[in-house]
Design a protein around this motif. Structure first.
Motif, mmCIF file in Angstrom:
data_model
loop_
_atom_site.group_PDB
_atom_site.id
_atom_site.type_symbol
_atom_site.label_atom_id
_atom_site.label_comp_id
_atom_site.label_asym_id
_atom_site.label_seq_id
_atom_site.Cartn_x
_atom_site.Cartn_y
_atom_site.Cartn_z
ATOM 1 N N ARG A 22 1.859 3.649 -4.928
ATOM 2 C CA ARG A 22 0.454 3.641 -5.330
ATOM 3 C C ARG A 22 -0.477 3.320 -4.166
ATOM 4 O O ARG A 22 -1.686 3.533 -4.250
ATOM 5 N N LEU A 23 0.070 2.785 -3.055
ATOM 6 C CA LEU A 23 -0.748 2.355 -1.926
ATOM 7 C C LEU A 23 -0.859 3.451 -0.874
ATOM 8 O O LEU A 23 0.080 4.208 -0.649
ATOM 9 N N LYS A 24 -2.002 3.495 -0.218
ATOM 10 C CA LYS A 24 -2.229 4.358 0.944
ATOM 11 C C LYS A 24 -2.603 3.433 2.085
ATOM 12 O O LYS A 24 -3.611 2.721 2.019
ATOM 13 N N LEU A 25 -1.772 3.394 3.131
ATOM 14 C CA LEU A 25 -2.004 2.508 4.270
ATOM 15 C C LEU A 25 -2.865 3.200 5.315
ATOM 16 O O LEU A 25 -2.719 4.399 5.560
ATOM 17 N N SER A 26 -3.731 2.420 5.944
ATOM 18 C CA SER A 26 -4.619 2.966 6.970
ATOM 19 C C SER A 26 -3.842 3.295 8.235
ATOM 20 O O SER A 26 -2.670 2.943 8.395
ATOM 21 N N GLU A 27 -4.525 3.901 9.166
ATOM 22 C CA GLU A 27 -3.939 4.231 10.457
ATOM 23 C C GLU A 27 -3.705 2.974 11.298
ATOM 24 O O GLU A 27 -3.053 3.043 12.336
ATOM 25 N N ALA A 28 -4.194 1.813 10.850
ATOM 26 C CA ALA A 28 -3.934 0.549 11.548
ATOM 27 C C ALA A 28 -2.482 0.107 11.389
ATOM 28 O O ALA A 28 -2.001 -0.718 12.156
ATOM 29 N N PHE A 29 -1.792 0.670 10.406
ATOM 30 C CA PHE A 29 -0.385 0.345 10.170
ATOM 31 C C PHE A 29 0.491 1.213 11.050
ATOM 32 O O PHE A 29 0.166 2.364 11.276
ATOM 33 N N ASP A 56 1.713 -2.944 -8.005
ATOM 34 C CA ASP A 56 2.127 -3.054 -9.400
ATOM 35 C C ASP A 56 1.096 -3.667 -10.338
ATOM 36 O O ASP A 56 1.100 -3.373 -11.535
ATOM 37 N N LYS A 57 0.227 -4.537 -9.824
ATOM 38 C CA LYS A 57 -0.616 -5.336 -10.717
ATOM 39 C C LYS A 57 -2.116 -5.103 -10.596
ATOM 40 O O LYS A 57 -2.868 -5.583 -11.441
ATOM 41 N N TRP A 58 -2.561 -4.411 -9.522
ATOM 42 C CA TRP A 58 -4.000 -4.167 -9.443
ATOM 43 C C TRP A 58 -4.373 -3.246 -10.589
ATOM 44 O O TRP A 58 -3.747 -2.196 -10.784
ATOM 45 N N PRO A 59 -5.390 -3.611 -11.366
ATOM 46 C CA PRO A 59 -5.755 -2.795 -12.526
ATOM 47 C C PRO A 59 -6.369 -1.465 -12.104
ATOM 48 O O PRO A 59 -6.861 -1.322 -10.984
ATOM 49 N N ASP A 60 -6.342 -0.507 -12.997
ATOM 50 C CA ASP A 60 -7.056 0.747 -12.747
ATOM 51 C C ASP A 60 -8.529 0.434 -12.905
ATOM 52 O O ASP A 60 -9.108 0.593 -13.978
ATOM 53 N N TRP A 61 -9.100 -0.073 -11.837
ATOM 54 C CA TRP A 61 -10.478 -0.555 -11.848
ATOM 55 C C TRP A 61 -11.434 0.608 -12.048
ATOM 56 O O TRP A 61 -11.372 1.614 -11.349
ATOM 57 N N ASP A 62 -12.336 0.454 -13.000
ATOM 58 C CA ASP A 62 -13.235 1.543 -13.373
ATOM 59 C C ASP A 62 -14.624 1.428 -12.763
ATOM 60 O O ASP A 62 -15.532 2.144 -13.156
ATOM 61 N N PHE A 133 -8.264 -4.480 1.372
ATOM 62 C CA PHE A 133 -8.043 -3.247 0.610
ATOM 63 C C PHE A 133 -9.344 -2.750 -0.002
ATOM 64 O O PHE A 133 -10.365 -3.432 0.009
ATOM 65 N N CYS A 134 -9.290 -1.538 -0.510
ATOM 66 C CA CYS A 134 -10.446 -0.930 -1.181
ATOM 67 C C CYS A 134 -10.034 -0.500 -2.581
ATOM 68 O O CYS A 134 -9.175 0.369 -2.730
ATOM 69 N N PRO A 135 -10.641 -1.090 -3.601
ATOM 70 C CA PRO A 135 -10.254 -0.759 -4.978
ATOM 71 C C PRO A 135 -10.934 0.498 -5.527
ATOM 72 O O PRO A 135 -10.547 0.987 -6.575
ATOM 73 N N ARG A 136 -11.923 1.013 -4.815
ATOM 74 C CA ARG A 136 -12.685 2.154 -5.327
ATOM 75 C C ARG A 136 -11.897 3.454 -5.187
ATOM 76 O O ARG A 136 -11.189 3.659 -4.216
ATOM 77 N N GLN A 137 -12.058 4.343 -6.149
ATOM 78 C CA GLN A 137 -11.400 5.647 -6.100
ATOM 79 C C GLN A 137 -12.127 6.556 -5.109
ATOM 80 O O GLN A 137 -13.356 6.530 -5.013
ATOM 81 N N THR A 139 -12.161 10.678 -3.643
ATOM 82 C CA THR A 139 -11.680 12.025 -3.958
ATOM 83 C C THR A 139 -10.586 12.480 -2.996
ATOM 84 O O THR A 139 -9.734 13.271 -3.363
ATOM 85 N N SER A 140 -10.579 11.967 -1.774
ATOM 86 C CA SER A 140 -9.545 12.342 -0.802
ATOM 87 C C SER A 140 -8.221 11.625 -1.052
ATOM 88 O O SER A 140 -7.190 12.029 -0.502
ATOM 89 N N PHE A 141 -8.241 10.568 -1.863
ATOM 90 C CA PHE A 141 -7.039 9.751 -2.079
ATOM 91 C C PHE A 141 -6.895 9.445 -3.572
ATOM 92 O O PHE A 141 -6.825 8.287 -3.974
ATOM 93 N N VAL A 142 -6.834 10.448 -4.372
ATOM 94 C CA VAL A 142 -6.783 10.293 -5.824
ATOM 95 C C VAL A 142 -5.551 9.488 -6.239
ATOM 96 O O VAL A 142 -4.439 9.752 -5.783
ATOM 97 N N GLY A 143 -5.799 8.460 -7.063
ATOM 98 C CA GLY A 143 -4.716 7.639 -7.587
ATOM 99 C C GLY A 143 -4.139 6.638 -6.603
ATOM 100 O O GLY A 143 -3.119 6.026 -6.881
ATOM 101 N N LYS A 144 -4.774 6.466 -5.457
ATOM 102 C CA LYS A 144 -4.264 5.554 -4.430
ATOM 103 C C LYS A 144 -5.164 4.338 -4.278
ATOM 104 O O LYS A 144 -6.391 4.426 -4.389
ATOM 105 N N LEU A 145 -4.548 3.218 -4.010
ATOM 106 C CA LEU A 145 -5.246 1.989 -3.655
ATOM 107 C C LEU A 145 -5.135 1.889 -2.138
ATOM 108 O O LEU A 145 -4.036 1.878 -1.593
ATOM 109 N N LEU A 146 -6.260 1.866 -1.455
ATOM 110 C CA LEU A 146 -6.288 1.921 0.003
ATOM 111 C C LEU A 146 -6.143 0.533 0.601
ATOM 112 O O LEU A 146 -6.860 -0.393 0.229
ATOM 113 N N VAL A 147 -5.203 0.377 1.539
ATOM 114 C CA VAL A 147 -4.961 -0.896 2.221
ATOM 115 C C VAL A 147 -5.286 -0.682 3.699
ATOM 116 O O VAL A 147 -4.615 0.089 4.385
#
Length: 154
Positions: A22-29, A56-62, A133-137, A139-147
């Motif tokens: 579910r996570l998308k890691l930045s280029e810093a990783f 696993d636990k971050w909610p699908d924040w709306d 991290f960034c909880p906002r959706q 369009t380039s990363f649909v369904g991903k939580l950005l770290v």
């Protein structure tokens, strides 16, 4: 997360994709994890627990009350999670994420988990480590939580 200096960044990212789908890691990783005090090996268990909690636990924040979502996530994950208090630090907390077509997109990762302990038994040192991290959706990363970053406090 980091196997050896000889392992390629692509291989390390593939490992993370499998462990945290579910996570998308930045280029810093993975370079940012080397900023943990005493090396990432001393904090690997804490880091994995933080990333697992996000995965696993971050909610699908709306887009509702983010402060409340952070409070609830803190209680659920066991890690204090807050917003950055200093609005002048937005550039420091903006990270590049690779899009599937090969270009990069910059995203502000302001909320952060506080990882203040290590895995070493008897280590009572308070560590100032963060997982931004960034909880906002997006369009380039649909369904991903950005770290954006995991390591020393920025």
């Amino acid at each position: 997360l980091v196997r050896s200096s000889a392992a390629s960044d692509v291989y390390k990212r593939q490992d993370c994709k499998l462990a945290f789908p579910r996570l998308k890691l930045s280029e810093a990783f993975p370079a940012c994890v080397t900023t943990f005090d005493g090396g990432y090996q001393l904090h690997a268990g804490v880091l994995v627990r933080c990333l697992t909690a996000l995965n696993d636990k971050w909610p699908d924040w709306d887009g509702g009350d983010l402060t409340q979502a952070l409070r609830e996530f803190s209680a659920e994950s066991g890690f204090p999670t807050t917003m950055e208090g200093d609005g002048d630090r937005k550039d420091t907390l903006t990270f590049s994420f690779q899009v599937e077509d090969g270009r990069s997109e910059k995203v502000l990762c302001e909320p952060h988990m506080k990882a203040s302990s290590s895995d070493k038994a008897g280590d009572n040192t308070h560590h100032f480590h963060r997982i931004y991290f960034c909880p906002r959706q997006h369009t380039s990363f649909v369904g991903k939580l950005l770290v954006g970053h995991a390591g020393r406090h920025l």
